[in-house]
Scaffold this active site. Sequence first.
Site, mmCIF file in Angstrom:
data_model
loop_
_atom_site.group_PDB
_atom_site.id
_atom_site.type_symbol
_atom_site.label_atom_id
_atom_site.label_comp_id
_atom_site.label_asym_id
_atom_site.label_seq_id
_atom_site.Cartn_x
_atom_site.Cartn_y
_atom_site.Cartn_z
ATOM 1 N N HIS A 53 -6.047 -5.971 -3.171
ATOM 2 C CA HIS A 53 -6.971 -6.067 -2.038
ATOM 3 C C HIS A 53 -7.116 -7.496 -1.529
ATOM 4 O O HIS A 53 -7.873 -7.742 -0.587
ATOM 5 C CB HIS A 53 -8.352 -5.538 -2.430
ATOM 6 C CG HIS A 53 -8.405 -4.042 -2.518
ATOM 7 N ND1 HIS A 53 -9.548 -3.366 -2.865
ATOM 8 C CD2 HIS A 53 -7.454 -3.091 -2.322
ATOM 9 C CE1 HIS A 53 -9.306 -2.058 -2.868
ATOM 10 N NE2 HIS A 53 -8.039 -1.873 -2.544
ATOM 11 N N THR A 54 -6.401 -8.427 -2.132
ATOM 12 C CA THR A 54 -6.421 -9.793 -1.621
ATOM 13 C C THR A 54 -5.678 -9.912 -0.293
ATOM 14 O O THR A 54 -5.767 -10.924 0.387
ATOM 15 C CB THR A 54 -5.822 -10.774 -2.655
ATOM 16 O OG1 THR A 54 -6.088 -12.119 -2.256
ATOM 17 C CG2 THR A 54 -4.313 -10.580 -2.794
ATOM 18 N N ASN A 77 -3.503 9.573 3.918
ATOM 19 C CA ASN A 77 -2.285 8.813 4.212
ATOM 20 C C ASN A 77 -2.051 8.580 5.699
ATOM 21 O O ASN A 77 -1.117 7.852 6.070
ATOM 22 C CB ASN A 77 -1.060 9.516 3.617
ATOM 23 C CG ASN A 77 -0.919 9.281 2.122
ATOM 24 O OD1 ASN A 77 -1.488 8.338 1.580
ATOM 25 N ND2 ASN A 77 -0.181 10.151 1.453
ATOM 26 N N ARG A 87 0.832 -1.209 0.000
ATOM 27 C CA ARG A 87 0.000 0.000 0.000
ATOM 28 C C ARG A 87 0.868 1.261 0.000
ATOM 29 O O ARG A 87 0.579 2.232 -0.698
ATOM 30 C CB ARG A 87 -0.928 -0.004 1.214
ATOM 31 C CG ARG A 87 -1.908 1.159 1.194
ATOM 32 C CD ARG A 87 -2.811 1.152 2.401
ATOM 33 N NE ARG A 87 -3.702 2.305 2.361
ATOM 34 C CZ ARG A 87 -4.182 2.914 3.440
ATOM 35 N NH1 ARG A 87 -3.848 2.490 4.640
ATOM 36 N NH2 ARG A 87 -4.988 3.955 3.321
ATOM 37 N N GLU A 89 3.484 14.624 2.279
ATOM 38 C CA GLU A 89 2.462 13.703 1.777
ATOM 39 C C GLU A 89 1.925 12.764 2.861
ATOM 40 O O GLU A 89 0.733 12.508 2.927
ATOM 41 C CB GLU A 89 3.034 12.856 0.634
ATOM 42 C CG GLU A 89 3.234 13.585 -0.662
ATOM 43 C CD GLU A 89 3.854 12.691 -1.729
ATOM 44 O OE1 GLU A 89 3.689 11.452 -1.651
ATOM 45 O OE2 GLU A 89 4.517 13.221 -2.637
ATOM 46 N N GLY A 138 4.977 9.896 -9.060
ATOM 47 C CA GLY A 138 5.878 8.833 -9.466
ATOM 48 C C GLY A 138 6.542 8.119 -8.298
ATOM 49 O O GLY A 138 6.429 8.516 -7.138
ATOM 50 N N ASP A 149 9.136 7.717 -6.177
ATOM 51 C CA ASP A 149 10.303 8.524 -5.813
ATOM 52 C C ASP A 149 10.476 8.712 -4.313
ATOM 53 O O ASP A 149 11.211 9.590 -3.871
ATOM 54 C CB ASP A 149 10.216 9.893 -6.489
ATOM 55 C CG ASP A 149 8.937 10.649 -6.118
ATOM 56 O OD1 ASP A 149 8.180 10.174 -5.243
ATOM 57 O OD2 ASP A 149 8.695 11.719 -6.715
ATOM 58 N N PRO A 189 -8.069 8.658 -5.202
ATOM 59 C CA PRO A 189 -9.516 8.540 -5.052
ATOM 60 C C PRO A 189 -9.930 7.618 -3.908
ATOM 61 O O PRO A 189 -9.227 6.664 -3.586
ATOM 62 C CB PRO A 189 -9.963 7.978 -6.402
ATOM 63 C CG PRO A 189 -8.898 8.407 -7.337
ATOM 64 C CD PRO A 189 -7.627 8.339 -6.554
ATOM 65 N N ASP A 216 -3.404 -14.274 -3.372
ATOM 66 C CA ASP A 216 -4.010 -15.224 -4.304
ATOM 67 C C ASP A 216 -5.137 -14.521 -5.052
ATOM 68 O O ASP A 216 -5.250 -13.293 -5.003
ATOM 69 C CB ASP A 216 -4.512 -16.472 -3.565
ATOM 70 C CG ASP A 216 -5.460 -16.127 -2.407
ATOM 71 O OD1 ASP A 216 -6.039 -15.016 -2.419
ATOM 72 O OD2 ASP A 216 -5.629 -16.949 -1.505
ATOM 73 N N HIS A 252 0.836 4.276 -2.796
ATOM 74 C CA HIS A 252 0.612 5.677 -2.441
ATOM 75 C C HIS A 252 1.810 6.542 -2.822
ATOM 76 O O HIS A 252 1.644 7.731 -3.099
ATOM 77 C CB HIS A 252 0.317 5.793 -0.943
ATOM 78 C CG HIS A 252 -1.087 5.443 -0.583
ATOM 79 N ND1 HIS A 252 -1.894 6.271 0.167
ATOM 80 C CD2 HIS A 252 -1.856 4.363 -0.891
ATOM 81 C CE1 HIS A 252 -3.088 5.710 0.320
ATOM 82 N NE2 HIS A 252 -3.082 4.546 -0.312
#
Length: 329
Positions: free
Chosen positions: A195-196, A95, A63, A89, A73, A75, A165, A256, A67
């Site tokens: 999201h698995t 966040n 995650r 950020e 990008g 970085d 979003p 999976d 983000h």
Amino acid sequence: MASPLFLFLCFSSLFFTPSYSQRQSFLSVNYYQKTCPRFEQILQDTTTNKQISSPTTAAATLRLFFHDCFIGGCDASVLISSTPFNKAERDADINLSLPGDGFDVVVRAKTALELACPGVVSCADILAVAARNLVLMIGGPYYSVKLGRKDSLTSTASSIDGNLPKPTMPMNQIFQIFESRGFSVQEMVALSGAHTIGFSHCKEFSSILYNYSITSESAPSYNPRFSQALRDACANYHQNPTLSVFNDVMSPNKFDNMYFQNLPKGLGLLSSDHALNSDQRTKGYVDLYANNQTAFFEAFGVAMEKLSVYGVKSEGKGEIRRRCDAFNN
């Protein structure tokens, strides 16, 4: 853990959008072969030890990587700490829920690498490889990560607004965001497969879980028994905003294709999860990945390779930070 898989279009790309090959032309899988020959081993040891001691590390790092890459990008801009003169950020509202394990594994790797080859390895490269290693460690696919990224010279919370979003965003808006950044609908669905693993806070899906309509407590796309279990688990989320639920209730700690298998059964968690299964532009890919894990793994690996070179900084446009949470002085 909600992982909104959406990418930020750099300001410069309004004038010039480099091709995929141009963006990665200065990168190489063997970038540190001579300057830091133990790079791969140090990263492997660090990520393995961290995941064993804290099994939430894989989801947290994946995650964090998303983000980071989505805003300007890949970085390492998301790693920067705020100062009295700059809100970075990582302190943007969306966040604030980024788990600490993702930051910690990068810090541990950076510390070890600075001892072995000081001033050589970027924090952006560490995060990219750590995410790949951890996905592989919990059963996901291997994909190549090219190296040579430089760390960003800026990080501002204001750059986040509207560019990561939320799960309640309409699908048309999601499509527009991905398309404008060069990612196809298929790549969007494949990346959503992240999201698995991980979890989402109850507040992120409360709007479709409680008081959905006059006739239904929850959205009809939920399996009724599942929605009741969620309401029970999230009952005190107003008093305890940290309450959360696994994104994939069937195999939450394994990478999976179960996430895709869950969606047609009404076992999706977020509004965006349900929308993937109901929208005709995405449902075919959901069905494909639900029935064929190999197809999902292949698509996820390709999409991750593409994401990992998005907006990367080259020599002269970034730096090698001495500390991942602060710019060099």
